[in-house]
Structures are given as C-alpha cells and as structure tokens.
Design an enzyme around this catalytic site. Structure first.
Site, PDB file in Angstrom:
ATOM      1  N   HIS A  88     -38.666  44.742 -47.640  1.00 22.05           N
ATOM      2  CA  HIS A  88     -37.559  44.564 -48.588  1.00 22.05           C
ATOM      3  C   HIS A  88     -36.456  45.593 -48.323  1.00 22.05           C
ATOM      4  O   HIS A  88     -35.270  45.273 -48.348  1.00 22.05           O
ATOM      5  CB  HIS A  88     -38.046  44.774 -50.032  1.00 22.05           C
ATOM      6  CG  HIS A  88     -39.078  43.806 -50.511  1.00 22.05           C
ATOM      7  ND1 HIS A  88     -40.388  44.169 -50.738  1.00 22.05           N
ATOM      8  CD2 HIS A  88     -39.009  42.494 -50.824  1.00 22.05           C
ATOM      9  CE1 HIS A  88     -41.065  43.122 -51.181  1.00 22.05           C
ATOM     10  NE2 HIS A  88     -40.259  42.095 -51.241  1.00 22.05           N
ATOM     11  N   GLN A 126     -41.802  29.124 -59.225  1.00 25.21           N
ATOM     12  CA  GLN A 126     -42.254  28.890 -57.844  1.00 25.21           C
ATOM     13  C   GLN A 126     -43.755  29.071 -57.678  1.00 25.21           C
ATOM     14  O   GLN A 126     -44.280  28.968 -56.571  1.00 25.21           O
ATOM     15  CB  GLN A 126     -41.473  29.757 -56.854  1.00 25.21           C
ATOM     16  CG  GLN A 126     -41.741  31.248 -56.934  1.00 25.21           C
ATOM     17  CD  GLN A 126     -40.758  32.033 -56.080  1.00 25.21           C
ATOM     18  OE1 GLN A 126     -39.577  32.110 -56.380  1.00 25.21           O
ATOM     19  NE2 GLN A 126     -41.248  32.621 -54.996  1.00 25.21           N
ATOM     20  N   GLY A 166     -35.920  37.301 -45.408  1.00 24.14           N
ATOM     21  CA  GLY A 166     -36.782  37.769 -44.321  1.00 24.14           C
ATOM     22  C   GLY A 166     -37.337  36.619 -43.498  1.00 24.14           C
ATOM     23  O   GLY A 166     -37.727  35.585 -44.046  1.00 24.14           O
TER      24      GLY A 166
HETATM   25  P1  AMP Z   1     -40.516  38.559 -52.038  1.00 25.23           P
HETATM   26  O1  AMP Z   1     -40.350  39.761 -52.909  1.00 25.23           O
HETATM   27  O2  AMP Z   1     -41.884  38.417 -51.462  1.00 25.23           O
HETATM   28  O3  AMP Z   1     -40.011  37.287 -52.707  1.00 25.23           O
HETATM   29  O4  AMP Z   1     -39.563  38.784 -50.783  1.00 25.23           O
HETATM   30  C1  AMP Z   1     -38.192  39.035 -50.951  1.00 25.23           C
HETATM   31  C2  AMP Z   1     -37.525  38.924 -49.601  1.00 25.23           C
HETATM   32  O5  AMP Z   1     -38.076  39.887 -48.710  1.00 25.23           O
HETATM   33  C3  AMP Z   1     -37.725  37.550 -48.949  1.00 25.23           C
HETATM   34  O6  AMP Z   1     -36.531  37.155 -48.297  1.00 25.23           O
HETATM   35  C4  AMP Z   1     -38.825  37.822 -47.953  1.00 25.23           C
HETATM   36  O7  AMP Z   1     -38.815  36.939 -46.847  1.00 25.23           O
HETATM   37  C5  AMP Z   1     -38.477  39.229 -47.524  1.00 25.23           C
HETATM   38  N1  AMP Z   1     -39.650  39.898 -46.949  1.00 25.23           N
HETATM   39  C6  AMP Z   1     -40.889  40.002 -47.481  1.00 25.23           C
HETATM   40  N2  AMP Z   1     -41.731  40.626 -46.630  1.00 25.23           N
HETATM   41  C7  AMP Z   1     -41.001  40.921 -45.523  1.00 25.23           C
HETATM   42  C8  AMP Z   1     -41.296  41.567 -44.285  1.00 25.23           C
HETATM   43  N3  AMP Z   1     -42.510  42.031 -44.008  1.00 25.23           N
HETATM   44  N4  AMP Z   1     -40.305  41.697 -43.386  1.00 25.23           N
HETATM   45  C9  AMP Z   1     -39.054  41.209 -43.645  1.00 25.23           C
HETATM   46  N5  AMP Z   1     -38.710  40.600 -44.800  1.00 25.23           N
HETATM   47  C10 AMP Z   1     -39.669  40.451 -45.727  1.00 25.23           C
END
Ligand code: AMP
Length: 277
Positions: free
Chosen positions: A34, A58, A144
């Site tokens: 993040h 979701q 991500g």
């Molecule tokens: P989340 O909090 O899981 O909904 O993720 C928020 C954002 O962070 C999303 O765009 C994810 O794809 C991105 N993200 C989560 N884990 C990673 C990672 N290991 N590397 C890069 N981006 C990430």
C-alpha cells in the site's frame, strides 16, 4: 495530514485542493505494498489522498468481512510518515445508507478468475470505486498489480463510463521470500507462512518453462499444480493462464498472458500473478 470521517468532510477538503490529486483506495491494515502506491501518488501529484474503507459489498456473506484485520491507529501513523495529505475514513452507513440502491457492474472480464469464484465481488468493487472517485475526484488513481483482475476491471469501468481520471497500476511488492504482501497474510500460522512462497515459486516455474520455449498452457498449469500440491495444507481454487485483454483461458501461449492463481492456505485465500510475454 488531514482526516475526513464523512463524505461531506472529504468533499470539503477536496474543494480546497489545488493541483492534481492522486488517490489510493485501500481497505486498511496497511503494508509496504500500500505504502508504495502512496509514495507513487505523492511523487506524481500535488496532493495524495488515501481512503480506508473495508467495503462490505465486495464480501459474500460467507467471507471474512467481520474478521478482516483492522488497525486504524497504526494505519494513520504509517500514512503520516508516507507523506499522505488527506485520509478518508467513511463509515458504512455514510457510504451505504438504508435506502441505497445503485450498482455499477462491468460484464465480460468479471466472469473469469476471481469473478467466477466470488460472483458478487466485482460489483462491490466497481460500485465502491465509482462512489470513491465521485467523492475524491482524483486526477490519478493507483492500484496494485497484485490484484491484476481488479486493476483491469477498474480500467474498463473508467474507460466505458468516460470517467475523468487516469488509472495507474503499480508492481506487486513482495516479502524477501517472494510471498506477495497482503493484509490477509496475518491469518497464516507460522507453519503455513513457511509454505506460502510456493505460490510465487509456481509462478516462477511458469516463467522458466515459458522462457525455455514451452507454449502449452496445460503442461505449464499441470507443473504448477504439482508443485503447489506438494504443500499438504494448500487447496487450489484456480490456476489460470489467460489472455491479458479478455481473461479467457489460452491453450497455446502466443501473446501476453496473465498467469494467476488463488490458493487457500489454512484460513486465508491467497492470490498472486505474473504477466508473461
Ligand atoms: P486492499 O487494501 O487489499 O484493498 O488493497 C488496496 C490496494 O493496494 C489495491 O490496489 C491492491 O491491489 C494494492 N495492493 C495490495 N497488496 C499489494 C502488494 N503486495 N503490492 C502492490 N499493491 C498491493
């Protein structure tokens, strides 16, 4: 760093922003993955906005919405040191009041992979991102590569609905042993954590086989399945080699393909991917 706890407060702070706004939507429990998105948003814009919202729509009823890890104080400390300008932390009822009735749905690519295993998931993602984009009005939004299909779905929604922002997709950030960082990794027992890099090893195996000239997707998927099955606790949901545009499975690897997988390892369901070609 300023904090907005309501849609109204966020809109007010947005109205005072000058110059381009970069936006990182998250569900909190932040890690280095993040924070990389935040620092890219900060580098490429005048203002970096991060939202923390565990989006109930979701998650399917049997999924981990209630158990999803949360630690707001820690998140705020991390965001402050990453140079975030505004954190948006809306409440569930603010985002989805009792009479809420509007949904945004991308068809086509949501039928495959994550969408097949989690049929209501992407409608929740596209609906919440539409709402967040309308509230935050970012010039650029950062996602991500780790959630590759999500990034493609958001890009498709933004293009189809002529939304006025650019979607940036940033590389997956990994632990030293290759495991993709994820808020859900905290659910892994020490034993499961030791086995978890098998997902990335399987993706690397696909990369190596392809580099040596193998173009038969079934053969590659069989080899990946065999490797992951060597971990007794691993339950494979899917292993896919799909066209990067349509997300349809390919038999013969010619152009660019997305190699992706979802594996349940004990409690958490882990996802990862790479692009070949
Ligand atoms: P989340 O909090 O899981 O909904 O993720 C928020 C954002 O962070 C999303 O765009 C994810 O794809 C991105 N993200 C989560 N884990 C990673 C990672 N290991 N590397 C890069 N981006 C990430």
């Amino acid at each position: 760093m300023q904090t907005a706890h309501s849609i109204e407060e966020m809109k007010h702070l947005r109205s005072k922003c000058r110059g381009s706004v970069g936006f990182v939507p998250t569900m909190g429990y932040l890690h280095e993955g993040h924070l990389e998105l935040v620092s890219q948003a900060k580098n490429e814009n005048y203002v970096a906005v991060v939202s923390i919202f565990v989006n109930p729509t979701q998650f399917a009823p049997h999924e981990d919405f209630k158990a999803y890890p949360r630690d707001l104080d820690r998140d705020l400390t991390l965001l402050e040191s990453a140079g975030t300008d505004i954190v948006f932390i809306p409440g569930d009822k603010d985002m989805y009041p009792a009479d809420y009735d509007t949904w945004v749905e991308v068809k086509g690519i949501t039928r495959h992979l994550e969408g097949r295993s989690r049929p209501t998931h992407f409608q929740g993602v596209t609906t919440v991102c539409s709402k967040l984009f309308n509230i935050v009005e970012p010039n650029k939004a950062y996602f991500g590569q780790k959630d590759a299909q999500q990034a493609l779905v958001i890009q498709k929604m933004v293009a189809d609905l002529n939304m006025n922002l650019e979607v940036i997709v940033a590389p997956t950030i990994r632990e030293k042993d290759g495991l993709a960082m994820s808020s859900r990794n905290v659910y892994l027992t020490p034993e499961e954590r030791k086995s978890a890099p098998v997902l990335y090893k399987a993706l690397q195996l696909a990369r190596d086989m392809h580099a040596k000239g193998e173009s038969d997707a079934i053969l590659i998927k069989n080899a990946m399945t065999k490797l992951i099955s060597s971990v007794p606790a691993a339950r494979i949901d899917y292993i896919s080699i799909a066209d990067i545009g349509t997300l349809q499975e390919v038999n013969d690897i010619r152009g660019r393909v997305l190699v992706s997988l979802a594996v349940k390892l004990g409690k958490p369901r882990l996802v990862d991917n790479i692009i070949l070609g």
